[in-house]
Design a protein around this motif. Structure first.
Motif, PDB file in Angstrom:
ATOM      1  N   THR A  80     -50.349  -7.288 -39.885  1.00 22.36           N
ATOM      2  CA  THR A  80     -51.747  -7.588 -40.184  1.00 22.36           C
ATOM      3  C   THR A  80     -51.886  -8.166 -41.589  1.00 22.36           C
ATOM      4  N   LEU A  81     -51.197  -7.563 -42.544  1.00 22.40           N
ATOM      5  CA  LEU A  81     -51.274  -8.032 -43.923  1.00 22.40           C
ATOM      6  C   LEU A  81     -50.410  -9.264 -44.150  1.00 22.40           C
ATOM      7  N   LYS A  83     -49.862 -11.756 -42.075  1.00 22.38           N
ATOM      8  CA  LYS A  83     -50.526 -12.986 -41.613  1.00 22.38           C
ATOM      9  C   LYS A  83     -51.667 -13.375 -42.545  1.00 22.38           C
ATOM     10  N   ASP A  84     -52.153 -12.432 -43.359  1.00 20.97           N
ATOM     11  CA  ASP A  84     -53.151 -12.787 -44.365  1.00 20.97           C
ATOM     12  C   ASP A  84     -52.501 -13.436 -45.582  1.00 20.97           C
ATOM     13  N   ARG A  85     -51.255 -13.066 -45.860  1.00 22.02           N
ATOM     14  CA  ARG A  85     -50.539 -13.636 -47.002  1.00 22.02           C
ATOM     15  C   ARG A  85     -49.943 -14.996 -46.683  1.00 22.02           C
ATOM     16  N   THR A  87     -50.372 -17.787 -43.752  1.00 18.92           N
ATOM     17  CA  THR A  87     -51.214 -18.076 -42.593  1.00 18.92           C
ATOM     18  C   THR A  87     -50.450 -18.589 -41.381  1.00 18.92           C
ATOM     19  N   ARG A  90     -50.341 -16.401 -38.318  1.00 17.65           N
ATOM     20  CA  ARG A  90     -51.511 -16.181 -37.467  1.00 17.65           C
ATOM     21  C   ARG A  90     -51.344 -16.824 -36.097  1.00 17.65           C
ATOM     22  N   ARG A 115     -63.174  -9.366 -37.379  1.00 25.84           N
ATOM     23  CA  ARG A 115     -61.886 -10.039 -37.281  1.00 25.84           C
ATOM     24  C   ARG A 115     -61.184  -9.487 -36.051  1.00 25.84           C
ATOM     25  N   GLU A 117     -58.779 -10.315 -34.332  1.00 25.02           N
ATOM     26  CA  GLU A 117     -57.331 -10.357 -34.182  1.00 25.02           C
ATOM     27  C   GLU A 117     -56.689  -9.075 -34.676  1.00 25.02           C
ATOM     28  N   ALA A 119     -57.403  -5.276 -37.361  1.00 27.07           N
ATOM     29  CA  ALA A 119     -57.557  -4.796 -38.728  1.00 27.07           C
ATOM     30  C   ALA A 119     -56.627  -3.617 -38.913  1.00 27.07           C
ATOM     31  N   TYR A 158     -41.870 -10.143 -47.760  1.00 28.31           N
ATOM     32  CA  TYR A 158     -42.946  -9.188 -47.502  1.00 28.31           C
ATOM     33  C   TYR A 158     -42.416  -7.849 -46.989  1.00 28.31           C
TER      34      TYR A 158
END
Length: 229
Positions: A80-81, A83-85, A87, A90, A115, A117, A119, A158
């Protein structure tokens, strides 16, 4: 998802445990596992339609599957984190609406978070379901990590010590032809005192490598603190 969770919600809400008992007996669940599994299903059956999907059904799905399948612990590292770092990751996710293939007016869809997808934690910081990577996208992700240097480097940086654990989870999905569901709060490993580890599911089905990594990290931290004093 349907076999172990959604298909049981209506019968359980009506007090009919025939299907539940059949699944438990077929999989030889212990009395404790059976009671914990029942509690999860009853919580799912009683979930109000306005509740956040991730914090309720998403979490219940992850916990329920832990009674029947191996799962993996990656500490505070989660897709989850990631794909935020970065993109590009995603592209390997799908919204819950598409995964479940439910009609738009189905009550299960009312509580999706903004969101959809996934959280990692609910608004209140409680345990929650996260993203889901379908089997076909697990295969795509494995290929990307092999041939795409940007994806591979971002993944390694990561997940750090836990990259082997996440890779093992992906390989498990590939071999068993299943998707990967992320959640937080299902298995809470206490690295300082493993005997105080808590779990919403069967703790013996957790792959041991992740907790061992966490334990070693805690030992190193303890050594540094002792040297500092």
């Amino acid at each position: 998802m349907n076999e172990l969770y959604f298909n049981l919600l209506t019968p359980m809400a009506r007090g009919n445990e025939d299907l539940f008992n059949s699944i438990c007996e077929r999989n030889k669940l212990s009395a404790q596992a059976r009671n914990n599994y029942r509690r999860i299903l009853l919580a799912g059956a009683a979930t109000p339609p306005e509740a956040s999907f991730e914090a309720t059904h998403g979490l219940h799905l992850a916990a329920a599957q832990g009674f029947f399948r191996q799962y993996f612990y990656t500490g505070d590292r989660g897709f989850t984190l990631l794909k935020d770092r970065l993109t590009l990751f995603r592209d390997f996710l799908q919204s819950w609406e598409r995964i479940l293939i439910l009609p738009p007016n189905n009550p299960l869809l009312y509580g999706f978070a903004e969101r959809s997808e996934g959280a990692l934690a609910s608004a209140g910081g409680a345990a929650s379901g996260g993203v889901f990577i379908s089997y076909s996208r697990v295969l795509r992700l494995l290929t990307a990590l092999e041939v795409n240097s940007v994806a591979r480097q971002g993944f390694r940086e990561y997940f750090n010590e836990y990259q082997s654990v996440f890779m093992a989870a992906l390989e498990y999905c590939r071999i068993n032809v299943c998707g990967l569901l992320e959640a937080t709060g299902v298995y809470n490993f206490n690295a300082a005192d493993p005997g105080k580890t808590t779990s919403l599911t069967n703790p013996t089905r957790c792959d041991p490598i992740g907790p061992e990594i966490a334990r070693r990290k805690q030992e190193r931290l303890g050594s540094i603190n002792r040297i500092g004093t």
